[in-house]
Design a protein around this motif. Sequence first.
Motif, PDB file in Angstrom:
ATOM      1  N   HIS A  46       0.937  -1.379  -0.265  1.00  0.00           N
ATOM      2  CA  HIS A  46      -0.230   0.583  -0.123  1.00  0.00           C
ATOM      3  C   HIS A  46       0.997   1.272   0.079  1.00  0.00           C
ATOM      4  O   HIS A  46       0.843   2.083  -0.987  1.00  0.00           O
ATOM      5  CB  HIS A  46      -0.953  -0.307   0.989  1.00  0.00           C
ATOM      6  N   GLY A  47       1.448   2.027   0.838  1.00  0.00           N
ATOM      7  CA  GLY A  47       2.287   2.566   1.337  1.00  0.00           C
ATOM      8  C   GLY A  47       3.640   2.972   0.175  1.00  0.00           C
ATOM      9  O   GLY A  47       4.525   1.461   0.059  1.00  0.00           O
ATOM     10  N   ILE A  48       4.255   3.227  -0.123  1.00  0.00           N
ATOM     11  CA  ILE A  48       5.758   3.910  -0.789  1.00  0.00           C
ATOM     12  C   ILE A  48       6.138   4.270  -0.268  1.00  0.00           C
ATOM     13  O   ILE A  48       5.923   6.023  -0.298  1.00  0.00           O
ATOM     14  CB  ILE A  48       5.319   3.326  -2.504  1.00  0.00           C
ATOM     15  N   SER A  49       7.762   4.821  -0.361  1.00  0.00           N
ATOM     16  CA  SER A  49       8.270   6.074   0.331  1.00  0.00           C
ATOM     17  C   SER A  49       9.744   5.794  -0.631  1.00  0.00           C
ATOM     18  O   SER A  49      10.188   4.746  -0.399  1.00  0.00           O
ATOM     19  CB  SER A  49       8.489   6.172   1.320  1.00  0.00           C
ATOM     20  N   ILE A  50       9.740   6.540  -1.195  1.00  0.00           N
ATOM     21  CA  ILE A  50      11.455   6.325  -2.049  1.00  0.00           C
ATOM     22  C   ILE A  50      12.866   7.682  -0.986  1.00  0.00           C
ATOM     23  O   ILE A  50      12.120   9.013  -1.593  1.00  0.00           O
ATOM     24  CB  ILE A  50      11.908   6.652  -3.091  1.00  0.00           C
ATOM     25  N   ASN A  51      13.589   7.357  -0.854  1.00  0.00           N
ATOM     26  CA  ASN A  51      15.075   7.934  -0.744  1.00  0.00           C
ATOM     27  C   ASN A  51      15.672   7.876  -2.483  1.00  0.00           C
ATOM     28  O   ASN A  51      16.750   6.950  -2.192  1.00  0.00           O
ATOM     29  CB  ASN A  51      15.707   8.105   0.255  1.00  0.00           C
ATOM     30  N   GLU A  52      15.884   8.639  -3.415  1.00  0.00           N
ATOM     31  CA  GLU A  52      16.565   8.817  -4.311  1.00  0.00           C
ATOM     32  C   GLU A  52      18.131   8.904  -3.932  1.00  0.00           C
ATOM     33  O   GLU A  52      18.691   7.997  -4.729  1.00  0.00           O
ATOM     34  CB  GLU A  52      16.033   9.719  -5.047  1.00  0.00           C
ATOM     35  N   ASP A  53      18.448   9.685  -3.115  1.00  0.00           N
ATOM     36  CA  ASP A  53      20.119  10.105  -2.803  1.00  0.00           C
ATOM     37  C   ASP A  53      19.894   8.590  -2.727  1.00  0.00           C
ATOM     38  O   ASP A  53      21.565   8.098  -2.800  1.00  0.00           O
ATOM     39  CB  ASP A  53      19.782  10.572  -2.070  1.00  0.00           C
ATOM     40  N   LYS A  54      19.548   7.511  -2.078  1.00  0.00           N
ATOM     41  CA  LYS A  54      20.256   6.616  -1.180  1.00  0.00           C
ATOM     42  C   LYS A  54      19.851   5.365  -2.343  1.00  0.00           C
ATOM     43  O   LYS A  54      20.723   4.176  -1.669  1.00  0.00           O
ATOM     44  CB  LYS A  54      19.851   6.805   0.413  1.00  0.00           C
ATOM     45  N   GLY A  55      18.749   5.746  -2.985  1.00  0.00           N
ATOM     46  CA  GLY A  55      18.889   4.721  -3.750  1.00  0.00           C
ATOM     47  C   GLY A  55      17.796   3.587  -3.518  1.00  0.00           C
ATOM     48  O   GLY A  55      17.836   2.423  -3.618  1.00  0.00           O
ATOM     49  N   LEU A  56      17.208   3.674  -2.954  1.00  0.00           N
ATOM     50  CA  LEU A  56      16.413   2.885  -1.788  1.00  0.00           C
ATOM     51  C   LEU A  56      14.414   3.295  -2.150  1.00  0.00           C
ATOM     52  O   LEU A  56      14.110   4.383  -2.225  1.00  0.00           O
ATOM     53  CB  LEU A  56      16.610   2.649  -0.612  1.00  0.00           C
ATOM     54  N   MET A  57      13.900   1.929  -2.333  1.00  0.00           N
ATOM     55  CA  MET A  57      12.439   2.385  -2.051  1.00  0.00           C
ATOM     56  C   MET A  57      12.237   1.039  -0.776  1.00  0.00           C
ATOM     57  O   MET A  57      12.276   0.101  -0.486  1.00  0.00           O
ATOM     58  CB  MET A  57      11.525   1.591  -3.154  1.00  0.00           C
ATOM     59  N   MET A  58      10.887   1.915  -0.240  1.00  0.00           N
ATOM     60  CA  MET A  58      10.004   1.316   0.940  1.00  0.00           C
ATOM     61  C   MET A  58       8.777   0.525   0.586  1.00  0.00           C
ATOM     62  O   MET A  58       8.627   1.665   0.317  1.00  0.00           O
ATOM     63  CB  MET A  58      10.188   1.192   2.315  1.00  0.00           C
ATOM     64  N   VAL A  59       8.488  -0.310   0.631  1.00  0.00           N
ATOM     65  CA  VAL A  59       6.514  -0.053   0.120  1.00  0.00           C
ATOM     66  C   VAL A  59       6.368  -1.120   2.040  1.00  0.00           C
ATOM     67  O   VAL A  59       6.924  -2.113   2.130  1.00  0.00           O
ATOM     68  CB  VAL A  59       6.417  -1.382  -0.181  1.00  0.00           C
TER      69      VAL A  59
END
Length: 407
Positions: free
Chosen positions: A184-197
């Motif tokens: 459902h939820g998603i967030s991204i930290n582009e500087d760290k190249g990470l995505m979380m769901v």
Amino acid sequence: MKLKFNTVLLFAVLVIFTNCQNDNHNGEQPHDSSFYIDYRSLNGLSDGIAVIELDPEAPNFGNISSKLELGIGVLPHHLYYSNNAKKLYTTALGGSYLYEVKTGVDQNGLPKLISSTPIDTGENTVGENLFFTNDGRYFMTFMGGAGGPKDGSIGVFNANNNHLIKTIKAPIQDNPNKFIMYPHGISINEDKGLMMVTSTIHPDLTTGVGNTCTLLDLNTYEIKETYQVADSPTDMSAPVETLLLRGKFPQYALATTMLGGDIWIAPYNATTKKYDAFSKVFDGSTQGLGWTLEMYIDDTNKLYVSFADPGKVLVFDLSNLPQLKLLKTFNADKGAHHMAFFKTKSGKEVVAVQNNLLNIPNLNSGTINIIDINTGQNLGTVNLRTRYGILPESIEGTNGPSNYMHH
């Protein structure tokens, strides 16, 4: 020389005008208090999107000035702008699951909904959240995946043409330690190249419930870790939203648990280039709170969190993480969910709180509260259930994103 000077002057005026047009927080646009809302019909009619006036000081407070019907049973769910705020999208739990929305202005310069274009999501069903990255991609969570009892997927799209590039799947059946299920939820930290769901709940709300968040590499799509976000492996907390703090903020991951009623936090580890384990940073049950939902950050770097039961918004200080200091508690209606920030005509700083979660009994007031963020006073309430026979599903600004950071 004169011609050159005039050209420079004209250019400067155009730059100033353009900057004013693109500033989402200047409080000077004629429709700063008009908002887009996704809605569902309570009368068996088409669901859709509407433009509504939310300034309690306006004579047309609560009036809907434009509507766009998407279809019966489409259930539009979340509104999002593209990175440059040039395109508007809505996800949906039914219908085509994702739509690009064309908007314009009427003869008075006020926002107007024109049309919608369905986007092909492939086998992916039940559209939830979007995240746009700076490299021309956007990511979408599909809580239903391809329709299996323990399914779920992430779609990767080309932001220029809306084409589906890839579907990310990682069934729990293949690896119970690293998986994607009911995202459902998603967030991204582009500087760290990470995505979380997050892993929330099966779309039918009964087949299965999750209690984890999963971290992925933003570029290879490899799963790096699946974290327990619950008191125990058997505690089905249903993490619903996640927020990877970035930029000027301390580098932590936050998560809200829908059925747990709590807020969890995990620090970034520069050595492992992942986040460490999640720990509970706020226990909603100690405050008589449940159904923790959305997280927003406003222009003053305060964290706003909605609790659908009994309908509250809590405001936290982010300056001493991993501790969250509770600053204020606002009273909303049952089902407190999405938020939007703006200023009234007289300059009062307010938050609009949309109160409805999937038309679940006792969490479906169908109202929008306008709350003064300095005094906590409810300045006005629009009851869309009684006034229009609809329930608001989400809310977004008509001048661009109505918050500093959402997820």
